[in-house]
Design a protein around this motif. Sequence first.
Motif, PDB file in Angstrom:
ATOM      1  N   LEU A 118       7.840 -45.418 -13.147  1.00 31.89           N
ATOM      2  CA  LEU A 118       7.510 -45.108 -11.641  1.00 31.89           C
ATOM      3  C   LEU A 118       6.184 -45.871 -11.138  1.00 31.89           C
ATOM      4  O   LEU A 118       5.763 -46.882 -10.161  1.00 31.89           O
ATOM      5  CB  LEU A 118       8.311 -44.278 -10.243  1.00 31.89           C
ATOM      6  N   LEU A 119       4.989 -45.420 -11.523  1.00 40.31           N
ATOM      7  CA  LEU A 119       3.726 -45.889 -11.139  1.00 40.31           C
ATOM      8  C   LEU A 119       3.602 -47.054 -11.575  1.00 40.31           C
ATOM      9  O   LEU A 119       3.032 -47.645 -10.942  1.00 40.31           O
ATOM     10  CB  LEU A 119       2.558 -44.630 -12.117  1.00 40.31           C
ATOM     11  N   ARG A 120       4.817 -47.756 -12.135  1.00 38.40           N
ATOM     12  CA  ARG A 120       3.819 -48.707 -12.813  1.00 38.40           C
ATOM     13  C   ARG A 120       5.208 -49.823 -12.043  1.00 38.40           C
ATOM     14  O   ARG A 120       4.831 -50.675 -12.258  1.00 38.40           O
ATOM     15  CB  ARG A 120       4.748 -48.809 -14.774  1.00 38.40           C
ATOM     16  N   THR A 121       5.955 -49.076 -11.534  1.00 37.82           N
ATOM     17  CA  THR A 121       7.019 -50.221 -10.980  1.00 37.82           C
ATOM     18  C   THR A 121       6.571 -50.311  -9.629  1.00 37.82           C
ATOM     19  O   THR A 121       6.189 -51.642  -8.585  1.00 37.82           O
ATOM     20  CB  THR A 121       8.015 -49.372 -10.374  1.00 37.82           C
ATOM     21  N   PHE A 122       5.420 -49.838  -8.740  1.00 37.04           N
ATOM     22  CA  PHE A 122       4.728 -50.386  -7.870  1.00 37.04           C
ATOM     23  C   PHE A 122       3.758 -50.227  -8.176  1.00 37.04           C
ATOM     24  O   PHE A 122       3.309 -51.972  -7.225  1.00 37.04           O
ATOM     25  CB  PHE A 122       4.156 -48.902  -7.044  1.00 37.04           C
ATOM     26  N   MET A 123       3.113 -50.669  -8.915  1.00 38.69           N
ATOM     27  CA  MET A 123       1.925 -51.039  -9.211  1.00 38.69           C
ATOM     28  C   MET A 123       2.622 -53.460  -9.762  1.00 38.69           C
ATOM     29  O   MET A 123       1.807 -54.217  -8.734  1.00 38.69           O
ATOM     30  CB  MET A 123       1.330 -51.639 -11.264  1.00 38.69           C
ATOM     31  N   TYR A 124       3.876 -53.864 -10.165  1.00 44.26           N
ATOM     32  CA  TYR A 124       4.299 -55.112  -9.983  1.00 44.26           C
ATOM     33  C   TYR A 124       5.199 -55.164  -9.275  1.00 44.26           C
ATOM     34  O   TYR A 124       5.054 -56.082  -8.811  1.00 44.26           O
ATOM     35  CB  TYR A 124       5.305 -55.346 -11.231  1.00 44.26           C
ATOM     36  N   VAL A 125       5.317 -54.163  -8.761  1.00 40.85           N
ATOM     37  CA  VAL A 125       5.828 -54.481  -6.859  1.00 40.85           C
ATOM     38  C   VAL A 125       4.677 -55.172  -6.250  1.00 40.85           C
ATOM     39  O   VAL A 125       4.539 -56.188  -5.569  1.00 40.85           O
ATOM     40  CB  VAL A 125       6.362 -53.475  -5.780  1.00 40.85           C
ATOM     41  N   GLY A 126       3.292 -54.413  -6.340  1.00 37.68           N
ATOM     42  CA  GLY A 126       2.147 -55.251  -5.671  1.00 37.68           C
ATOM     43  C   GLY A 126       1.962 -56.831  -6.235  1.00 37.68           C
ATOM     44  O   GLY A 126       0.252 -56.882  -5.716  1.00 37.68           O
ATOM     45  N   ALA A 127       2.031 -56.724  -7.594  1.00 41.66           N
ATOM     46  CA  ALA A 127       1.520 -57.900  -8.400  1.00 41.66           C
ATOM     47  C   ALA A 127       2.430 -59.472  -7.663  1.00 41.66           C
ATOM     48  O   ALA A 127       2.357 -60.238  -7.923  1.00 41.66           O
ATOM     49  CB  ALA A 127       1.636 -57.826  -9.648  1.00 41.66           C
ATOM     50  N   LEU A 128       3.784 -58.275  -7.301  1.00 42.23           N
ATOM     51  CA  LEU A 128       4.940 -59.744  -6.644  1.00 42.23           C
ATOM     52  C   LEU A 128       4.379 -60.268  -5.820  1.00 42.23           C
ATOM     53  O   LEU A 128       4.090 -60.925  -5.179  1.00 42.23           O
ATOM     54  CB  LEU A 128       5.993 -59.103  -6.612  1.00 42.23           C
ATOM     55  N   PHE A 129       3.750 -58.937  -4.512  1.00 38.59           N
ATOM     56  CA  PHE A 129       3.102 -59.252  -3.600  1.00 38.59           C
ATOM     57  C   PHE A 129       1.849 -60.272  -3.963  1.00 38.59           C
ATOM     58  O   PHE A 129       2.160 -61.687  -3.258  1.00 38.59           O
ATOM     59  CB  PHE A 129       2.697 -58.435  -2.798  1.00 38.59           C
ATOM     60  N   ALA A 130       0.908 -60.255  -5.051  1.00 34.17           N
ATOM     61  CA  ALA A 130      -0.380 -61.173  -5.091  1.00 34.17           C
ATOM     62  C   ALA A 130       0.304 -62.204  -5.768  1.00 34.17           C
ATOM     63  O   ALA A 130      -0.462 -63.356  -4.976  1.00 34.17           O
ATOM     64  CB  ALA A 130      -0.587 -60.473  -6.537  1.00 34.17           C
ATOM     65  N   THR A 131       1.626 -62.481  -6.035  1.00 32.32           N
ATOM     66  CA  THR A 131       2.221 -63.946  -6.462  1.00 32.32           C
ATOM     67  C   THR A 131       2.729 -64.705  -5.225  1.00 32.32           C
ATOM     68  O   THR A 131       2.542 -65.711  -5.205  1.00 32.32           O
ATOM     69  CB  THR A 131       3.300 -63.234  -7.560  1.00 32.32           C
ATOM     70  N   ALA A 132       3.210 -63.786  -4.886  1.00 37.53           N
ATOM     71  CA  ALA A 132       3.539 -64.280  -3.375  1.00 37.53           C
ATOM     72  C   ALA A 132       2.677 -65.057  -2.190  1.00 37.53           C
ATOM     73  O   ALA A 132       2.740 -65.848  -2.318  1.00 37.53           O
ATOM     74  CB  ALA A 132       4.291 -63.955  -2.538  1.00 37.53           C
ATOM     75  N   ALA A 133       1.755 -64.374  -2.331  1.00 35.77           N
ATOM     76  CA  ALA A 133       0.102 -64.852  -2.007  1.00 35.77           C
ATOM     77  C   ALA A 133      -1.008 -65.873  -2.138  1.00 35.77           C
ATOM     78  O   ALA A 133      -0.522 -67.157  -1.834  1.00 35.77           O
ATOM     79  CB  ALA A 133      -0.658 -63.543  -1.734  1.00 35.77           C
TER      80      ALA A 133
END
Length: 436
Positions: free
Chosen positions: A376-391
């Motif tokens: 789950l720690l990695r999941t939240f990391m990659y949710v952040g990465a997807l926010f970054a991709t959207a940005a």
Amino acid sequence: MVLGSVLNPVNSSMLAVALVPIGHAFGAPPSQTAWLVSGLYLATAVGQPVIGRLVDAFGPRRLYLLGTALAGLAGLLGALAPNLWVLVASRVVLGFGTSAAFPASMSLLRSESERTGRGNPGGVLAALSVSNQVVAVVGPALGGLLIGAGGWQLIFGVNVPLSLMCLVLGALRLPRATPAGGAAPIDVPGMLWFAGSLTAFMFFLMRPAVASWYLPVLGLAAGAVFVRRELGTARPFMDLRVLGGNIPLLATYLRQCLAYTTSYAFFYGYSQWLQEGRGLSASQAGLLLVPLSATAIGVTVLTGRRGRIRGRLVAGALLQCLGCAALLPLHDDSPLWLLVVLSAVVGLPHGLIGLANQNALYAQADPARMGSSAGLLRTFMYVGALFATAANAVFFRDGATSSGLHAMAWPLIGVAAVFLVLCTVLPPRDDVDGLG
């Protein structure tokens, strides 16, 4: 464990300097090559906690070996891909394959700590942090060197020898022990509802638009069924009662999401700007990120054996704010020395924050569910990465220009400021059990 944990972060960041040459090779616009990033993130975000739960149930060794073998096959498929969409498929398979090593490693460390009675292995956690958090910043530099040596195919092909080494070392060295009491029953329906809910939300984050309103609605509906299922079963995939009562762990997950929203937006945005805005080649852009790698690894090694994590988080948040603000004065003719200094400064918070959150997780998670908690720690990391991709997609709609970089810097400063507030208002305990 260290070698296996390299596979996921290095693959997630190595592509940063390859998007432009891959787009040229297949005649694909940035809107299509973005799926190479999003596909890996989606597979990893879903796969990490699911495979982590399988690690808890069946033991880390067999999941580690299966996962690394799958990563090698995905690398071979990517190197031979005849078109962009086969390449995207290889990234999805790669995401699932590389999702096993980190949960398996955290589970092994916890079980060995309990078996030997030696407490938390601060030095080993620091080494693992270098491999699964900080090595991510080596990815752009390595990607640039590989592209210069033999083309973008090498960033996929390099997974084959790495996976073979993982298989040999894992078969020889990882213990065969299984969880006490044997393999636990697996809540497959719970996993499927979790995956469905997360996938719907992440597809929306890939292309946020009013026309896609149904995706978050589907995500909420699947999430509601998931919650009802987990609260009503005796052996849930995710024990929501325990997780909901663990406020420090939830805060760690939120910090992870915020920190990596900023980090990945910088990695991908800055790397693309170096090539399209500043006019550098992929190899040159990768080399300019070497100072980022060096300072991130250096600060992790220097502070890795110290158990206190609150100071690391606050210092990392302040440095993130500074690094994002430093994007504002950059222009198409900014001197190279300034770009080198900026890369070096941004590496410091990456090393500090990644290690601090990992140490906090180790102390806060239920030992019996260490694999799924680490996932789950990695999941939240990659949710952040997807926010970054959207940005990146929003602010680089017309290309990675200097004006787009400046526009993106302001919301990144805001995210870093929220992260700083969270670190000061709801900080983790500094007396982490036995670290150091």
